[in-house]
Structure formats: structure tokens, C-alpha cells
Scaffold this motif. Structure first.
Motif, short mmCIF file in Angstrom:
data_model
loop_
_atom_site.label_atom_id
_atom_site.label_comp_id
_atom_site.label_asym_id
_atom_site.label_seq_id
_atom_site.Cartn_x
_atom_site.Cartn_y
_atom_site.Cartn_z
N ASN A 66 48.57 48.27 36.58
CA ASN A 66 47.55 49.29 36.82
C ASN A 66 46.52 48.81 37.85
O ASN A 66 46.04 49.59 38.68
N ILE A 67 46.16 47.53 37.78
CA ILE A 67 45.19 46.97 38.74
C ILE A 67 45.75 47.04 40.15
O ILE A 67 45.07 47.46 41.10
N ARG A 68 47.01 46.64 40.32
CA ARG A 68 47.64 46.69 41.65
C ARG A 68 47.67 48.13 42.16
O ARG A 68 47.40 48.38 43.35
N ILE A 115 47.49 48.07 46.22
CA ILE A 115 48.22 46.92 46.75
C ILE A 115 49.69 47.31 46.83
O ILE A 115 50.41 47.28 45.82
N LYS A 116 50.15 47.68 47.98
CA LYS A 116 51.51 48.20 48.15
C LYS A 116 52.53 47.10 48.42
O LYS A 116 53.72 47.26 48.16
N LEU A 123 52.59 40.35 47.79
CA LEU A 123 51.21 39.87 47.84
C LEU A 123 50.75 39.49 46.43
O LEU A 123 50.79 40.29 45.50
N SER A 124 50.32 38.25 46.30
CA SER A 124 49.84 37.76 45.00
C SER A 124 48.56 38.49 44.61
O SER A 124 47.64 38.63 45.42
N LEU A 125 48.52 38.96 43.36
CA LEU A 125 47.31 39.64 42.86
C LEU A 125 46.14 38.67 42.83
O LEU A 125 45.00 39.04 43.13
N ASN A 126 46.42 37.42 42.48
CA ASN A 126 45.37 36.39 42.48
C ASN A 126 44.79 36.20 43.87
O ASN A 126 43.57 36.14 44.05
#
Length: 281
Positions: free
Chosen positions: A260-262, A267-268, A272-275
Motif C-alpha cells: 500500500n505504501i509503494r 513507486i512504479k 526500487l528499494s522502498l527503504n
């Protein structure tokens, strides 16, 4: 003989006074405390009022028989773990099987042999006490862990609040003190090199200010409070299992929050690291 401190509280249930006398004599001689009931209903009343550490049950009794009484005992939370030993004149296999199916832990055939009776009683009382001790330890450790987890949550929340407050103070100082001072300095007589340095300083300060504003606005505008907690922990380098443990949530729930955050932060790029993304905010 067992010392007074180790003596067990035993409830004999038998409609035969002679058998009650015999069992009581053998057990009291070994230091045990003995109570007796002549029928199952009285036994239930006594046991619920003051649970014993072991039952000795006859099978044939008026009204509720020993099998039925044992099944009743195993339905009561306060008595479910108390061991039940059947004492009976039946030697047939089917009676023993029925006794164990009802919840009994042992079966002693009459006539009674004192050494056999005391040995089996002592073994089952010792096992019962060991289980009770282990259960108490588990409950105590569980309570300690729950208290520790609560303390960690409070500390984590406080750290997050402190971090937000620190960022807010930095932002206020940059916008109300540092940038205005640099802008006043820009208007004073400066050589070209000095002017370039001041302009670079102002530009960098505005970039820091904008980054802090975007960080707060982006997270608070798009994410739920729990998602913000998850995002901050991801930003700190915590893995899914660690976050789940800290927030007392399942791994699956944390994975759902990460997705959900991505999605909310648009963030497509799956690579790509969420961190890394959150750290760049």
C-alpha cells in the motif's frame, strides 16, 4: 515418608466406606492429606470448592459413575489438569480403555497393594506439579514479554514523535532565522566570490527546507498512521519480521502495508528499494 511440605491433597471418590478407609490409611501413612466423597455429585461440589492435586475414582457408584464423573471433571477449567486414577475391581481390558478414554491417567486393579498405590500416586502428583510449575513459568515469561513489547512500542512512538519534533524545529529555524539572515547578508556589500557563496547557501537551505516539508506532507497526506509507523521502520532498515514483532502484527499484514505504501507513494519501479526511496525523502 513424604514431608509435610511435599504432601499431596488427594480426593477419594468411592461409595464403599471400607475402601475409603483402606486408601486413606495407606496414603496418610505416606504423609498425604486425604479427603473423601461417597458419590460423584458430592465429589464435584468438594473439588470445585477446593481443587485437589489428584483424584482416586471408583467406577461403580450410585447415580453418576466414575467414567461420567471423570468426563465432567475434564470439562471444568479449574480441574481439567488434575490427574485421575481409577481404582476398580474390573480387570478387563475394555474397562481400562474406557477409563483412559474418559480422561484417566492411570488404572489400579483391586485388591490394593500399598507400594503400588503410593508409587503411582506420587509419580502422578509429581508430574502434575511439574506441569503446573512450567505453566506458571510460561505465563510469567509471556507477561514479561508483553510488558517489554509495550515498553518498546511506547519508546518507538516517543522516538518517532521526538524525530518529528526535531525536524519541525530545524525547519522553523531554517525558515525563520537562517534563510532571512542569509538573505540580509546577500544585500550587504560583497565581492563576487562571497556573493556566490551566499547564494549557494540560500539555495541549499531552501532545498533542505523543501525536502523536510515534502517529507512531512507526503507521508502525512497519503499514509495512514499505521502505514507511517511501518514506513519509518522501513526507513530505519527494519525487515518485515522485525516490524511485525514491534507492531504486534502478522508478517502478512506488514507485507500488505508495504504494498500500500509503494502504491500511495506512486513507486512504479519494482526494482526500487522502498527503504532507499523513503531514505531519499
Amino acid at each position: 515418608m513424604i514431608s509435610a511440605t511435599n504432601s499431596a491433597d488427594i480426593l477419594i471418590v468411592d461409595d464403599n466406606p471400607d475402601m475409603i478407609h483402606l486408601l486413606s490409611k495407606v496414603l496418610t501413612d505416606q504423609g498425604h492429606r486425604v479427603r473423601a466423597a461417597k458419590d460423584s455429585q458430592l465429589a464435584l461440589t468438594i473439588a470445585q470448592s477446593n481443587p485437589p492435586e489428584l483424584f482416586l475414582l471408583d467406577i461403580n457408584m450410585p447415580g453418576m459413575d466414575g467414567y461420567e464423573l471423570c468426563a465432567e471433571l475434564k470439562e471444568l477449567e479449574a480441574l481439567v489438569d488434575v490427574p485421575v486414577i481409577f481404582v476398580s475391581g474390573y480387570e478387563q481390558q475394555e474397562h481400562k480403555i474406557k477409563a483412559f478414554d474418559a480422561g484417566g491417567v492411570d488404572y489400579i486393579c483391586k485388591p490394593i497393594h500399598a507400594d503400588e498405590l503410593t508409587s503411582r500416586v506420587n509419580n502422578h502428583v509429581e508430574l502434575y506439579r511439574l506441569r503446573q510449575h512450567l505453566q506458571q513459568q510460561v505465563e510469567e515469561k509471556t507477561k514479561e514479554l508483553a510488558e517489554t513489547l509495550t515498553a518498546l512500542r511506547v519508546l518507538m512512538t516517543q522516538q518517532q514523535n521526538d524525530s518529528k519534533e526535531t525536524e519541525k524545529n530545524i525547519l522553523n529555524n531554517i525558515n525563520s532565522l537562517v534563510i532571512p539572515y542569509a538573505q540580509r547578508l546577500q544585500k550587504t556589500p560583497l565581492n563576487e566570490n562571497q556573493l556566490n557563496i551566499v547564494e549557494m547557501l540560500i539555495a541549499n537551505l531552501k532545498q533542505v527546507s523543501e525536502s523536510l516539508i515534502n517529507n512531512h506532507d507526503l507521508l502525512q497526506r497519503k499514509l495512514t498512521p499505521v502505514e507511517i509507523q511501518v514506513a519509518n521502520l522501513i526507513k530505519e532498515g527494519k525487515q518485515t519480521k522485525e516490524i511485525a514483532s514491534l507492531l504486534n502484527l502478522s508478517d502478512l499484514t506488514i507485507s500488505t502495508h508495504r504494498k500500500n505504501i509503494r502504491k500511495k507513494l506512486e513507486i512504479k519501479d519494482r526494482k526500487l528499494s522502498l527503504n532507499a526511496y523513503l531514505s531519499s525523502l
